[in-house]
Motif scaffolding. Structure first.
Motif, PDB file in Angstrom:
ATOM      1  N   ARG A 111       0.829  -1.199   0.000  1.00 15.01           N
ATOM      2  CA  ARG A 111       0.000   0.000   0.000  1.00 15.01           C
ATOM      3  C   ARG A 111       0.868   1.256   0.000  1.00 15.01           C
ATOM      4  O   ARG A 111       0.643   2.201  -0.784  1.00 15.01           O
ATOM      5  CB  ARG A 111      -0.913  -0.013   1.225  1.00 15.01           C
TER       6      ARG A 111
ATOM      7  N   TRP B 205       3.955   1.590  -0.976  1.00 14.57           N
ATOM      8  CA  TRP B 205       4.656   1.695  -2.260  1.00 14.57           C
ATOM      9  C   TRP B 205       3.739   2.230  -3.343  1.00 14.57           C
ATOM     10  O   TRP B 205       4.128   3.061  -4.156  1.00 14.57           O
ATOM     11  CB  TRP B 205       5.172   0.323  -2.691  1.00 14.57           C
ATOM     12  N   TRP B 206       2.526   1.727  -3.343  1.00 18.38           N
ATOM     13  CA  TRP B 206       1.594   2.096  -4.404  1.00 18.38           C
ATOM     14  C   TRP B 206       1.143   3.546  -4.237  1.00 18.38           C
ATOM     15  O   TRP B 206       1.149   4.338  -5.166  1.00 18.38           O
ATOM     16  CB  TRP B 206       0.401   1.143  -4.396  1.00 18.38           C
ATOM     17  N   ARG B 207       0.758   3.887  -3.018  1.00 16.44           N
ATOM     18  CA  ARG B 207       0.269   5.244  -2.778  1.00 16.44           C
ATOM     19  C   ARG B 207       1.339   6.290  -3.031  1.00 16.44           C
ATOM     20  O   ARG B 207       1.035   7.382  -3.505  1.00 16.44           O
ATOM     21  CB  ARG B 207      -0.236   5.362  -1.337  1.00 16.44           C
ATOM     22  N   SER B 208       2.559   5.953  -2.708  1.00 18.65           N
ATOM     23  CA  SER B 208       3.633   6.921  -2.930  1.00 18.65           C
ATOM     24  C   SER B 208       4.206   6.783  -4.342  1.00 18.65           C
ATOM     25  O   SER B 208       5.208   7.409  -4.664  1.00 18.65           O
ATOM     26  CB  SER B 208       4.723   6.739  -1.878  1.00 18.65           C
TER      27      SER B 208
END
Lengths: 350, 350
Positions: free
Chosen positions: A123, A125-128
Motif C-alpha cells: 500500500r 509503495w503504491w500510494r507513494s
DNA sequence: CTGAAAGCGCTTACAG
DNA sequence: CTGAAAGCGCTTACAG
C-alpha cells in the motif's frame, strides 16, 4: 571508459544538455527518448552532449510528468533465516530480473514477517507511486491481499492457482498433477506406504498438494498415506522424517515425498542417523530440484521445476498487464519427475 | 481495515487532502512530515483527511523538490544459478532490509553477469537519481568499480577489507584471522596435511584467505598445504574435493577447509562416495555456517558468521554516509570456530 | 500559526 | 522539424 561529468557539486540537468547541444529542452527530451520530431543529426548531437555531461533523465521528473514508474515490487512474507536456504527465491528473482532488465525496469524487494505487514508495504509503495505493479507470491486460502490490493487498484500478477488468487491474473505450476505423478511413480515401484512431508499448512499450494496426495493415495488404494506439515525448514523436515521413520517397521513408510529439496536433504541425514539405507530401506523424492539434489549421496530424485523461467514468465505477464493487455493465463510447465538415486523399489524384507 | 479511496480513476493528491482538511497544500506538507509550524489540531485534521482519502505523498514529487530518494542499490555480479544456493545473499539482504525498513527506505536489487555490467547499472541508477547510494560487494583486486563509481560521486559503502576497497567506507570480516584460527585448530587436532577449497580466485577476499592459509601453514611447518580455486558452486566443491582425496594415501589431506558451506556439503558426499569416513579419515570444516551445516550427517563444523548482522551493519554505515556523517570503520565480528561432528583428530593409521 | 508563490526536472501538447 | 509554455505533485522559503 566514459567521461565523468567532472563538475563537482551540481549534477547536470536537461537544461545543460540542451545548452550544450544548442537546442531546446523539449528537443532533448524527444531526441533522448527516441521519439520522432527531431532530425537525426540533432538527435546525434543531443546524445553526444548527454554522454559528455554524463546526463540521464531524472526518473522522478519523468514519473512526475506522466511516464509510468519503471519499478515493480516483490514482497516476501517469510522469516529471513528461512529464505536464505530456500533456493527457490533467488532463482525466481533472477528470472524476474532477466525480463525486467530488457525493459529498463527494476525490482524493489522487501522481506517482511507476515501478510498484514506485506499489505502495508504494498500500500505504501503504491500510494507513494514507487511501483507500477507487483508480483504476489505464497497465497493463503482466502488471502487478505486480494481484497486489500484490489481496493487499492494495484496492478498485480499472482503466483498461484486461480482457486487461490481471486480474480488476479496468475501463473502456476500444476502441483496437483505433479503430486499425482510422483505418487503413481512411487506406487509403480512397488511402494504401498508412502508419506509426504509438506510445507507450511497456511499456504494454498500446500493444501493443493496435500489434497492431491490424499486423493491419489485413495485411488491407488494405499493405506497410511500420511502428510506432515512443516515450515519448509531443514530442521522441521528432519523432525518430520524422524517421526515417520520411527513408526513400527510394519507401518513405517517406505517412500517419502517432500515439498522442497532442503527438507529432503535433511531427510537423507535422518535416514542415515536411524540406520536406514536410501533407497533400499526408504525412498526419498524431493521437490523443486535445486543444485542441492545433486550434491548428496545418493543423489536425490526430484520433481524438477524451472524456477528461473517461472519468475521470467510472471514478469512478462505483469508487464503485459501494465501495458493494458490481457496476460496469457494458464499454468507454466508442470514439474517433471527426475529420478536419480534416492528412489527404488522397496526392499523385499520390509 | 482502512478506507479505500473509492474514487475510481484519479488518485488523490496533496490538493485533495488540503481541500478536505480545509488548509493549504503547504500546511498539509508540514503536518504530514511532522514539521513544526502547524497546530496539533490542524495536524490531526490533515492526517485524518489523508487517511480518509488514502493519500501518501508521491515519492517522485518529493524527490524532485529536494528530498533525498529513499532507495539504496545492491547489484550482485554472480551467475543467477549460483546465487540460489549461496545462503549468504538472502541473509545478507535480510540484514540490510532490517535496517532500511526502520528508515522508510527500500532496496533496489539487480543481478548481473559481470562487473562492467554492474558499473553500467550503478551509473544508470545514479544518473537517473533512482538511488541515493549503494552497497558494493565481492571486490576484485584493483576493482574497476572504485574509480568508476568514485568519478560518478555515488555514495557507497563496501563489503571488504580496506586493502581491496580503495578509499571507500567499508566493513569486513577479518578473514585472515579466521583462517588462521581454523588452520591452527586443525593442526592442534593433529592434522599435518591440511588442504583448502577456496572460492573464486578473482575475488579479493579469496586471495586474503588463500594468503592467510599459506602463511599459517608455513608458520606451523605444515607441508602440502594446497589451496584449490572454485566458483563457490557445489559442483566445483565436489570436483575439488575429489581431486584432493584422490591423492595417494601418504599425501592425501586429512583435513579440508572450505570457503562456504555448500561446497563442504558437497565434500561430505564425495568423501562417502570414495569410501572415506568423516571425520575418521578426513575432517571437513565449512565457512559461513548456514542452516545447511546442521542438516548433514555428520553435522558440519564451521567458521560461523553472523551474515544477517553483517548486512545490517553495512546498511547502517551507508545511512551514516548519506546523512553526511563519517561511518564507523573497522571489521565486524570475526567468524568464530563452531566445532560439530565433521572435525576430529586424524586416525592413527593414516 | 497560515497562505500564496516559486521551483525541482522532466514531458507533452501547441504554435510556429 | 523546432521553440516556448504549461503542468505533473510536492517542499520550502517568504510574507502575512
Amino acid at each position: 571508459m566514459s567521461l565523468p561529468a567532472g563538475e563537482p557539486g551540481r549534477r547536470p540537468t536537461i537544461k545543460d544538455v540542451a545548452a550544450l547541444a544548442g537546442v531546446s529542452k523539449g528537443a532533448v527530451s524527444m531526441a533522448f527518448n527516441g521519439r520522432p520530431g527531431v532530425s537525426e543529426t540533432t538527435r546525434a548531437r543531443v546524445i553526444a552532449a548527454a554522454s559528455q555531461l554524463g546526463w540521464a533523465p531524472s526518473q522522478s521528473a519523468r514519473v512526475l510528468s506522466g511516464t509510468r514508474v519503471n519499478t515493480i515490487g516483490l514482497v516476501i512474507a517469510r522469516p529471513a533465516r528461512m529464505l536464505g536456504l530456500e533456493p527457490f527465491y533467488m532463482e525466481f528473482i533472477s528470472g524476474i530480473e532477466s525480463v525486467l532488465a530488457d525493459h529498463d525496469s527494476a525490482l524493489l524487494l522487501r522481506l517482511v514477517g507476515d501478510v498484514p505487514e506485506e499489505i502495508a508495504v504494498q500500500r505504501a509503495w503504491w500510494r507513494s507511486r514507487q511501483i507500477s505493479g507487483s508480483i504476489l507470491v505464497d497465497f493463503l486460502s482466502d488471502d487478505p491481499r486480494i481484497p486489500a490490493l484490489t481496493a487499492l487498484g494495484l496492478p498485480a500478477v499472482a503466483v498461484g492457482h486461480p482457486s487461490l488468487t481471486g480474480g488476479l491474473p496468475c501463473a502456476w505450476t500444476d502441483d496437483a498433477t505433479a503430486v499425482t505423478e510422483a505418487v503413481r511413480y512411487l506406487a509403480a515401484l512397488g511402494h504401498r506406504r508412502i508419506a509426504r512431508v509438506g510445507g507450511a499448512a497456511a499456504f494454498g499450494h500446500t493444501a493443493i498438494r496435500a489434497t492431491a496426495f490424499a486423493r491419489t493415495a485413495r485411488e491407488l488404494g494405499l493405506d497410511q498415506a500420511r502428510s506432515v506439515d512443516t515450515d519448509f525448514s531443514g530442521a522441521q523436515g528432519a523432525r518430520a522424517t524422524r517421526g515417520l521413520l520411527a513408526s513400527p517397521a510394519g507401518s513405517r513408510p517406505t517412500a517419502i515425498l517432500y515439498d522442497n529439496d532442503l527438507m529432503a536433504v535433511a531427510g537423507l541425514s535422518v535416514a542415515a542417523e536411524m540406520g536406514l539405507a536410501v533407497p533400499r530401506d526408504v525412498s526419498l523424492l524431493a521437490w523443486d530440484d535445486s543444485q542441492l539434489c545433486q550434491l548428496t549421496l545418493p543423489k536425490l530424485s526430484a520433481m524438477s521445476h524451472d524456477v528461473f523461467g517461472f519468475g521470467a514468465e510472471l514478469a512478462r505477464r505483469l508487464l503485459t498487464v501494465l501495458n493494458g493487455g490481457t496476460p496469457a493465463t494458464g499454468p507454466v510447465a508442470t514439474p517433471v519427475l527426475t529420478p536419480r538415486e534416492s528412489t527404488a523399489p522397496p526392499a523385499r524384507t520390509t
